[in-house]
Design a protein around this motif. Structure first.
Motif, PDB file in Angstrom:
ATOM      1  N   VAL A  96       3.245  31.753 -12.652  1.00  0.00           N
ATOM      2  CA  VAL A  96       3.552  32.843 -11.721  1.00  0.00           C
ATOM      3  C   VAL A  96       5.016  32.748 -11.272  1.00  0.00           C
ATOM      4  CG1 VAL A  96       3.062  33.691  -9.384  1.00  0.00           C
ATOM      5  CG2 VAL A  96       1.168  33.147 -10.943  1.00  0.00           C
ATOM      6  N   ILE A  98       7.519  31.298 -12.852  1.00  0.00           N
ATOM      7  CA  ILE A  98       8.424  31.597 -13.969  1.00  0.00           C
ATOM      8  C   ILE A  98       8.540  33.115 -14.151  1.00  0.00           C
ATOM      9  CG2 ILE A  98       8.641  31.514 -16.497  1.00  0.00           C
ATOM     10  CD1 ILE A  98       7.580  28.607 -16.364  1.00  0.00           C
ATOM     11  N   GLY A  99       7.403  33.817 -14.155  1.00  0.00           N
ATOM     12  CA  GLY A  99       7.438  35.274 -14.300  1.00  0.00           C
ATOM     13  C   GLY A  99       8.226  35.936 -13.186  1.00  0.00           C
ATOM     14  N   MET A 100       8.033  35.440 -11.974  1.00  0.00           N
ATOM     15  CA  MET A 100       8.734  36.008 -10.813  1.00  0.00           C
ATOM     16  C   MET A 100      10.242  35.766 -10.930  1.00  0.00           C
ATOM     17  SD  MET A 100       7.430  37.623  -8.168  1.00  0.00           S
ATOM     18  CE  MET A 100       8.112  38.233  -6.604  1.00  0.00           C
ATOM     19  N   VAL A 102      11.935  35.540 -13.634  1.00  0.00           N
ATOM     20  CA  VAL A 102      12.438  36.513 -14.617  1.00  0.00           C
ATOM     21  C   VAL A 102      12.589  37.885 -13.958  1.00  0.00           C
ATOM     22  CG1 VAL A 102      11.883  37.720 -16.776  1.00  0.00           C
ATOM     23  CG2 VAL A 102      11.490  35.255 -16.605  1.00  0.00           C
ATOM     24  N   GLY A 103      11.619  38.264 -13.134  1.00  0.00           N
ATOM     25  CA  GLY A 103      11.683  39.541 -12.405  1.00  0.00           C
ATOM     26  C   GLY A 103      12.895  39.612 -11.488  1.00  0.00           C
ATOM     27  N   ARG A 105      15.655  38.075 -11.943  1.00  0.00           N
ATOM     28  CA  ARG A 105      16.849  38.159 -12.778  1.00  0.00           C
ATOM     29  C   ARG A 105      17.041  39.562 -13.341  1.00  0.00           C
ATOM     30  NH1 ARG A 105      16.771  34.699 -17.687  1.00  0.00           N
ATOM     31  NH2 ARG A 105      18.363  35.731 -18.946  1.00  0.00           N
ATOM     32  N   GLU A 106      15.925  40.191 -13.724  1.00  0.00           N
ATOM     33  CA  GLU A 106      16.013  41.567 -14.218  1.00  0.00           C
ATOM     34  C   GLU A 106      16.484  42.520 -13.122  1.00  0.00           C
ATOM     35  OE1 GLU A 106      12.383  41.906 -17.466  1.00  0.00           O
ATOM     36  OE2 GLU A 106      12.015  42.389 -15.360  1.00  0.00           O
ATOM     37  N   ASN A 108      14.373  43.937 -10.901  1.00  0.00           N
ATOM     38  CA  ASN A 108      13.289  44.789 -10.421  1.00  0.00           C
ATOM     39  C   ASN A 108      12.669  44.226  -9.149  1.00  0.00           C
ATOM     40  OD1 ASN A 108      13.341  46.678 -12.610  1.00  0.00           O
ATOM     41  ND2 ASN A 108      12.476  45.058 -13.888  1.00  0.00           N
ATOM     42  N   LEU A 109      12.820  42.936  -8.981  1.00  0.00           N
ATOM     43  CA  LEU A 109      12.367  42.270  -7.763  1.00  0.00           C
ATOM     44  C   LEU A 109      13.582  41.608  -7.129  1.00  0.00           C
ATOM     45  CD1 LEU A 109       9.180  40.716  -9.384  1.00  0.00           C
ATOM     46  CD2 LEU A 109       9.202  42.529  -7.664  1.00  0.00           C
ATOM     47  N   LYS A 110      13.581  41.536  -5.806  1.00  0.00           N
ATOM     48  CA  LYS A 110      14.746  41.025  -5.088  1.00  0.00           C
ATOM     49  C   LYS A 110      14.450  39.683  -4.438  1.00  0.00           C
ATOM     50  CE  LYS A 110      16.929  44.914  -5.840  1.00  0.00           C
ATOM     51  NZ  LYS A 110      17.730  44.885  -7.085  1.00  0.00           N
ATOM     52  N   ASP A 114      11.550  39.685  -1.769  1.00  0.00           N
ATOM     53  CA  ASP A 114      10.209  39.889  -2.329  1.00  0.00           C
ATOM     54  C   ASP A 114       9.389  38.605  -2.450  1.00  0.00           C
ATOM     55  OD1 ASP A 114      10.529  42.638  -2.489  1.00  0.00           O
ATOM     56  OD2 ASP A 114      11.481  42.534  -4.457  1.00  0.00           O
ATOM     57  N   LEU A 117       6.119  39.010  -0.523  1.00  0.00           N
ATOM     58  CA  LEU A 117       5.086  39.775  -1.231  1.00  0.00           C
ATOM     59  C   LEU A 117       4.323  38.851  -2.196  1.00  0.00           C
ATOM     60  CD1 LEU A 117       4.487  42.870  -1.089  1.00  0.00           C
ATOM     61  CD2 LEU A 117       5.702  43.083  -3.252  1.00  0.00           C
ATOM     62  N   LEU A 118       5.065  37.992  -2.893  1.00  0.00           N
ATOM     63  CA  LEU A 118       4.444  37.058  -3.840  1.00  0.00           C
ATOM     64  C   LEU A 118       3.584  36.034  -3.094  1.00  0.00           C
ATOM     65  CD1 LEU A 118       4.211  36.040  -6.786  1.00  0.00           C
ATOM     66  CD2 LEU A 118       6.037  34.434  -6.238  1.00  0.00           C
ATOM     67  N   LEU A 121       0.432  37.574  -2.077  1.00  0.00           N
ATOM     68  CA  LEU A 121      -0.462  37.744  -3.235  1.00  0.00           C
ATOM     69  C   LEU A 121      -1.153  36.429  -3.587  1.00  0.00           C
ATOM     70  CD1 LEU A 121      -1.528  39.291  -5.795  1.00  0.00           C
ATOM     71  CD2 LEU A 121       0.546  38.537  -6.943  1.00  0.00           C
TER      72      LEU A 121
ATOM     73  N   LYS B  88       6.206  48.126  -6.157  1.00  0.00           N
ATOM     74  CA  LYS B  88       6.596  46.711  -5.978  1.00  0.00           C
ATOM     75  C   LYS B  88       5.494  45.798  -6.516  1.00  0.00           C
ATOM     76  CE  LYS B  88      10.522  45.887  -3.759  1.00  0.00           C
ATOM     77  NZ  LYS B  88      11.538  45.070  -4.428  1.00  0.00           N
ATOM     78  N   VAL B  92       5.462  42.901  -9.406  1.00  0.00           N
ATOM     79  CA  VAL B  92       5.000  41.531  -9.160  1.00  0.00           C
ATOM     80  C   VAL B  92       3.892  41.168 -10.146  1.00  0.00           C
ATOM     81  CG1 VAL B  92       3.834  39.996  -7.505  1.00  0.00           C
ATOM     82  CG2 VAL B  92       5.677  41.492  -6.723  1.00  0.00           C
ATOM     83  N   ALA B  95       5.287  40.579 -13.464  1.00  0.00           N
ATOM     84  CA  ALA B  95       5.949  39.273 -13.489  1.00  0.00           C
ATOM     85  C   ALA B  95       4.915  38.166 -13.676  1.00  0.00           C
ATOM     86  CB  ALA B  95       6.735  39.052 -12.195  1.00  0.00           C
ATOM     87  N   VAL B  96       3.797  38.270 -12.964  1.00  0.00           N
ATOM     88  CA  VAL B  96       2.720  37.280 -13.080  1.00  0.00           C
ATOM     89  C   VAL B  96       2.204  37.237 -14.524  1.00  0.00           C
ATOM     90  CG1 VAL B  96       0.330  36.803 -12.385  1.00  0.00           C
ATOM     91  CG2 VAL B  96       2.047  37.383 -10.647  1.00  0.00           C
ATOM     92  N   ILE B  98       3.810  38.140 -17.263  1.00  0.00           N
ATOM     93  CA  ILE B  98       4.832  37.580 -18.160  1.00  0.00           C
ATOM     94  C   ILE B  98       4.808  36.051 -18.085  1.00  0.00           C
ATOM     95  CG2 ILE B  98       7.343  37.307 -18.492  1.00  0.00           C
ATOM     96  CD1 ILE B  98       7.615  40.320 -17.818  1.00  0.00           C
ATOM     97  N   GLY B  99       4.778  35.515 -16.876  1.00  0.00           N
ATOM     98  CA  GLY B  99       4.751  34.064 -16.709  1.00  0.00           C
ATOM     99  C   GLY B  99       3.518  33.452 -17.362  1.00  0.00           C
TER     100      GLY B  99
END
Lengths: 129, 129
Positions: A96, A98-100, A102-103, A105-106, A108-110, A114, A117-118, A121, B88, B92, B95-96, B98-99
């Protein structure tokens, strides 16, 4: 990063997990080339490296997962976390994160906006209870 | 994959999200070179491509996020999901996924056995309630 985690032995499991995620996001944002290689070139890196390097490599991987699994176990023992296999959960939480990363870096997530929010979740899920 | 999602309009939001994740894991396992490029070479790809390609690229990205955001909105309206910004949350959840796909590829997590663990995490979180 691992030293930081080990210093948090007395902290609540939730705080330990969140601190480790934030430390990873910060580290990743400035060192992502290393992670990119691990993702895209893992087989080649392992094939072209000596046995010692591969062992170091595996240990570094376990080094990140161990403290997360430990924090998860502590959370089960204190009654805070659901009873799941701590090592499996550590790999899922690492995935989770690692994916975040990447997000972030892209774009789309700040980061750090953010992260909340994670965290919500991961702690509470998306189901309205 | 997007067509599959759109065909699930009548399905429960949870089922739609899980089906989209599974479709992505399957797709990723056989097509990860494409995603790897997006992660490691995004800036170069954008720089070396024409305006049309970059637009297609952005649209493909939105194409994946749109149906997830829609499923999340449907879950809020039915009272199943917590009230959060659906777009958003779509980023997220993407991203989850992808990870997790990276975790499956590394072999630390097993597909499809560990999908249930991820689903449980996303739906219910780790907090013992």
């Amino acid at each position: 990063m691992i030293a930081q985690l080990e210093a948090m032995q007395g902290a609540k499991a939730v705080d330990t997990l969140q601190a480790s995620a934030v430390a990873f996001f910060q580290f990743y944002s400035t060192n992502h080339a290393y992670f990119d290689l691990l993702v895209t070139k893992r087989a080649e890196l392992v094939r072209e490296s000596g046995v010692d390097i591969v062992q170091d490599f595996e240990e570094a991987g376990r080094g990140a997962v161990g403290p997360i699994a430990k924090a998860y176990s502590a959370g089960i023992e204190s009654g805070d976390f659901r009873r799941r296999d701590p090592e499996k959960m550590a790999f899922v939480l690492r995935a989770v994160a690692i994916g975040m990363a990447v997000g972030f870096r892209e774009g789309n997530l700040k980061f750090p906006d953010d992260v909340a929010l994670l965290t919500d979740l991961v702690l509470n899920g998306i189901i309205q209870s």
